[in-house]
Design a protein around this motif. Structure first.
Motif, PDB file in Angstrom:
ATOM      1  N   ALA A  60      -2.198   1.240  10.784  1.00 48.39           N
ATOM      2  CA  ALA A  60      -1.934   1.576   9.405  1.00 48.39           C
ATOM      3  C   ALA A  60      -2.401   2.665   8.654  1.00 48.39           C
ATOM      4  CB  ALA A  60      -2.516   0.297   8.685  1.00 48.39           C
ATOM      5  N   GLU A  61      -3.819   3.013   8.992  1.00 47.08           N
ATOM      6  CA  GLU A  61      -4.432   4.145   8.172  1.00 47.08           C
ATOM      7  C   GLU A  61      -3.782   5.365   8.594  1.00 47.08           C
ATOM      8  OE1 GLU A  61      -6.833   2.591  10.926  1.00 47.08           O
ATOM      9  OE2 GLU A  61      -5.771   1.310   9.956  1.00 47.08           O
ATOM     10  N   MET A  62      -3.242   5.462   9.913  1.00 44.00           N
ATOM     11  CA  MET A  62      -2.621   6.672  10.578  1.00 44.00           C
ATOM     12  C   MET A  62      -1.463   6.804   9.999  1.00 44.00           C
ATOM     13  SD  MET A  62      -3.312   8.918  12.866  1.00 44.00           S
ATOM     14  CE  MET A  62      -2.646   9.753  14.481  1.00 44.00           C
ATOM     15  N   LEU A  63      -0.721   5.749   9.641  1.00 47.79           N
ATOM     16  CA  LEU A  63       0.630   5.884   8.684  1.00 47.79           C
ATOM     17  C   LEU A  63       0.448   6.435   7.527  1.00 47.79           C
ATOM     18  CD1 LEU A  63       3.799   4.965   8.868  1.00 47.79           C
ATOM     19  CD2 LEU A  63       2.922   2.758   7.903  1.00 47.79           C
ATOM     20  N   GLU A  64      -0.672   5.953   6.602  1.00 48.27           N
ATOM     21  CA  GLU A  64      -0.852   6.447   5.520  1.00 48.27           C
ATOM     22  C   GLU A  64      -0.953   7.955   5.409  1.00 48.27           C
ATOM     23  OE1 GLU A  64      -3.892   3.816   3.479  1.00 48.27           O
ATOM     24  OE2 GLU A  64      -2.496   2.101   4.167  1.00 48.27           O
ATOM     25  N   ARG A  65      -1.905   8.473   6.503  1.00 45.80           N
ATOM     26  CA  ARG A  65      -2.325   9.775   6.607  1.00 45.80           C
ATOM     27  C   ARG A  65      -0.778  10.398   6.841  1.00 45.80           C
ATOM     28  NH1 ARG A  65      -6.458  10.357  10.830  1.00 45.80           N
ATOM     29  NH2 ARG A  65      -6.811   8.302  10.218  1.00 45.80           N
ATOM     30  N   TRP A  66      -0.235  10.028   8.011  1.00 43.53           N
ATOM     31  CA  TRP A  66       0.917  10.687   8.500  1.00 43.53           C
ATOM     32  C   TRP A  66       2.111  10.867   7.258  1.00 43.53           C
ATOM     33  CZ3 TRP A  66       6.343   9.555   9.075  1.00 43.53           C
ATOM     34  CH2 TRP A  66       6.982  10.452  10.051  1.00 43.53           C
ATOM     35  N   ARG A  94       0.861  -1.338   0.141  1.00 44.53           N
ATOM     36  CA  ARG A  94       0.080  -0.114   0.031  1.00 44.53           C
ATOM     37  C   ARG A  94       0.844   1.081  -0.114  1.00 44.53           C
ATOM     38  NH1 ARG A  94      -5.456  -0.242   0.827  1.00 44.53           N
ATOM     39  NH2 ARG A  94      -5.425   1.996   1.627  1.00 44.53           N
ATOM     40  N   MET A  95       1.853   1.095   0.770  1.00 40.08           N
ATOM     41  CA  MET A  95       2.880   2.551   0.950  1.00 40.08           C
ATOM     42  C   MET A  95       3.289   2.584  -0.380  1.00 40.08           C
ATOM     43  SD  MET A  95       1.986   2.985   3.975  1.00 40.08           S
ATOM     44  CE  MET A  95       2.772   4.404   3.956  1.00 40.08           C
ATOM     45  N   ASP A 119       2.749 -13.126  -2.539  1.00 41.12           N
ATOM     46  CA  ASP A 119       1.231 -12.991  -2.208  1.00 41.12           C
ATOM     47  C   ASP A 119       1.008 -11.337  -1.989  1.00 41.12           C
ATOM     48  OD1 ASP A 119       1.057 -15.468  -2.306  1.00 41.12           O
ATOM     49  OD2 ASP A 119       0.525 -15.895  -0.397  1.00 41.12           O
ATOM     50  N   ALA A 120       1.880 -10.583  -1.513  1.00 40.18           N
ATOM     51  CA  ALA A 120       1.617  -9.201  -1.365  1.00 40.18           C
ATOM     52  C   ALA A 120       2.009  -8.759  -2.591  1.00 40.18           C
ATOM     53  CB  ALA A 120       2.329  -8.572  -0.044  1.00 40.18           C
ATOM     54  N   GLY A 121       2.749  -9.089  -3.428  1.00 39.52           N
ATOM     55  CA  GLY A 121       3.339  -8.606  -4.732  1.00 39.52           C
ATOM     56  C   GLY A 121       4.362  -7.581  -4.296  1.00 39.52           C
ATOM     57  N   VAL A 122       5.303  -7.792  -3.477  1.00 38.77           N
ATOM     58  CA  VAL A 122       6.357  -6.867  -3.186  1.00 38.77           C
ATOM     59  C   VAL A 122       7.804  -7.425  -3.363  1.00 38.77           C
ATOM     60  CG1 VAL A 122       5.025  -5.381  -1.651  1.00 38.77           C
ATOM     61  CG2 VAL A 122       6.238  -7.504  -0.675  1.00 38.77           C
ATOM     62  N   PHE A 137      10.009   2.850  -0.044  1.00 36.68           N
ATOM     63  CA  PHE A 137       9.714   2.465   1.462  1.00 36.68           C
ATOM     64  C   PHE A 137      10.226   1.275   1.885  1.00 36.68           C
ATOM     65  CE2 PHE A 137       7.039   1.679   5.109  1.00 36.68           C
ATOM     66  CZ  PHE A 137       6.755   2.900   5.503  1.00 36.68           C
ATOM     67  N   ARG A 138      10.957   1.202   3.187  1.00 34.95           N
ATOM     68  CA  ARG A 138      11.527   0.117   3.626  1.00 34.95           C
ATOM     69  C   ARG A 138      10.598  -0.412   5.016  1.00 34.95           C
ATOM     70  NH1 ARG A 138      17.074   1.538   5.434  1.00 34.95           N
ATOM     71  NH2 ARG A 138      16.146   1.822   7.535  1.00 34.95           N
ATOM     72  N   MET A 139      10.328  -1.642   4.943  1.00 37.64           N
ATOM     73  CA  MET A 139       9.564  -2.218   5.922  1.00 37.64           C
ATOM     74  C   MET A 139      10.320  -3.229   6.740  1.00 37.64           C
ATOM     75  SD  MET A 139       6.385  -2.217   7.504  1.00 37.64           S
ATOM     76  CE  MET A 139       5.144  -1.535   6.280  1.00 37.64           C
TER      77      MET A 139
END
Ligand code: C2E
Ligand code: MG
Ligand code: MG
Ligand code: MG
Length: 282
Positions: free
Chosen positions: A267-273, A104-105, A139-142, A113-115
């Motif tokens: 997660a949603e907060m991270l995306e907004r941030w 998503r990121m 499966d995540a396509g990353v 982006f590094r997870m």
């Protein structure tokens, strides 16, 4: 999601864990139920480039909210999950969840982006680990290069032969590896040199000490120099003040995470941030 018990695992705990056996058993029962009933979730703490102030990625951290709304800290339930074997399925859940969030990121335009994902010893040594990792990526396509696994110093130090093989397999998938809580263990320099890792993550004890005494600052400097001398990137955890940020930069550490920048968030907060230009203290 697989919830089978790991072969050969035991439900019994040693007394040195601090809480008594009955309490641990209750906690483990709750954890098992919590996992099956989706009360475990992953939060993300941004990691920053200390000079530009840009976010470069995030560390995935597990949370457990009990039925009555209380949070049990991971320092308490991760050891239980490790000793019971439950960590194999919980760890897979974290890996898959974090890979999906990474996707998503990337889709939201945060290129490179590094997870970063914490891995337990039992998970790391489980024969199915590489398979679980490859499937989670697929499966995540990353791609592997956007994932970093955090292993602790003590994990990297036991059984050299096995660890070197595991690290080589991980490397081949493009995934990078960081040594977490670095400086708190007892790794020998020669051993550390043999290990094919990418990053050293300085424990927050050193970040704190660096500021409070000159001996502390000397030690922090040594740890940073050690990592850089080995050709590794160094990242600091637990940065809480602007002074610490500046001091780390002066000592040659260019990446970090901590409450100064952001707390772990959903997660949603991270995306907004990430898209809001990263306000502080989010
Ligand atoms: P860790 O991997 O060293 O994670 C860093 C810890 O420092 C996190 O605690 C984080 O919330 C906390 N932290 C971040 N910034 C600051 C700061 O500025 N000040 C202070 N005082 N603390 C800060 P958390 O989330 O409670 O996790 C504790 C430990 O539990 C982790 O330490 C890691 O060893 C383990 N853990 C968490 N999630 C997982 C997981 O998914 N798998 C495994 N195997 N272990 C996990
Ligand atoms: Mg970590
Ligand atoms: Mg750490
Ligand atoms: Mg730590």
């Amino acid at each position: 999601r697989a919830k089978q018990q790991h072969r050969g695992s035991s439900q019994y705990f040693s007394p040195e864990m601090g809480i008594d056996a009955r309490e641990r058993f209750k906690l483990l029962k709750g954890l098992r139920a919590g996992f099956e009933e989706n009360r475990l979730f992953v939060v993300y703490q941004p990691q920053m480039d200390l000079s530009s102030g840009r976010a470069i990625g995030a560390e995935a951290l597990l949370r457990w909210r009990t039925e009555d709304g209380k949070f049990v800290p991971p320092d308490q339930f991760i050891p239980l999950a490790e000793q019971s074997g439950l960590i194999i399925s919980i760890g897979e859940f974290v890996l898959r969840t974090a890979c999906h969030q990474l996707k998503r990121m990337l889709e939201q335009g945060h290129a490179d982006f590094r997870m970063c994902i914490n891995i337990s010893l039992a998970q790391f040594r489980h024969p199915g680990f590489m398979n679980v990792l490859s499937l989670a990526l697929r499966d995540a396509g990353v791609e592997g290069r956007n994932i970093e696994l955090e292993i602790t110093e003590s994990m990297a130090m036991g059984d050299t032969e096995l660890v070197m093989h595991l690290l080589a397999d991980i490397k081949r998938s493009g995934v990078t590896v960081a040594i977490d809580d670095f400086g708190t263990g007892f790794s020998s320099l020669s051993h550390l040199r043999q290990l094919d890792v990418d990053r050293l993550k300085i424990d927050r004890a050193f970040v704190r000490e660096a500021q409070s005494s000159s001996a502390g600052s000397t030690i922090a400097q040594m740890v940073i120099n050690l990592g850089r001398g080995l050709g590794l990137t160094v990242i600091a955890e637990g940065i809480e003040t602007e002074e610490q940020r500046q001091q780390l930069l002066a000592l040659g550490c260019h990446e970090g995470q901590g409450y100064l920048f952001a707390r772990p968030m959903q997660a949603e907060m991270l995306e907004r941030w990430m898209s809001d230009g990263q306000p502080r203290g989010a």
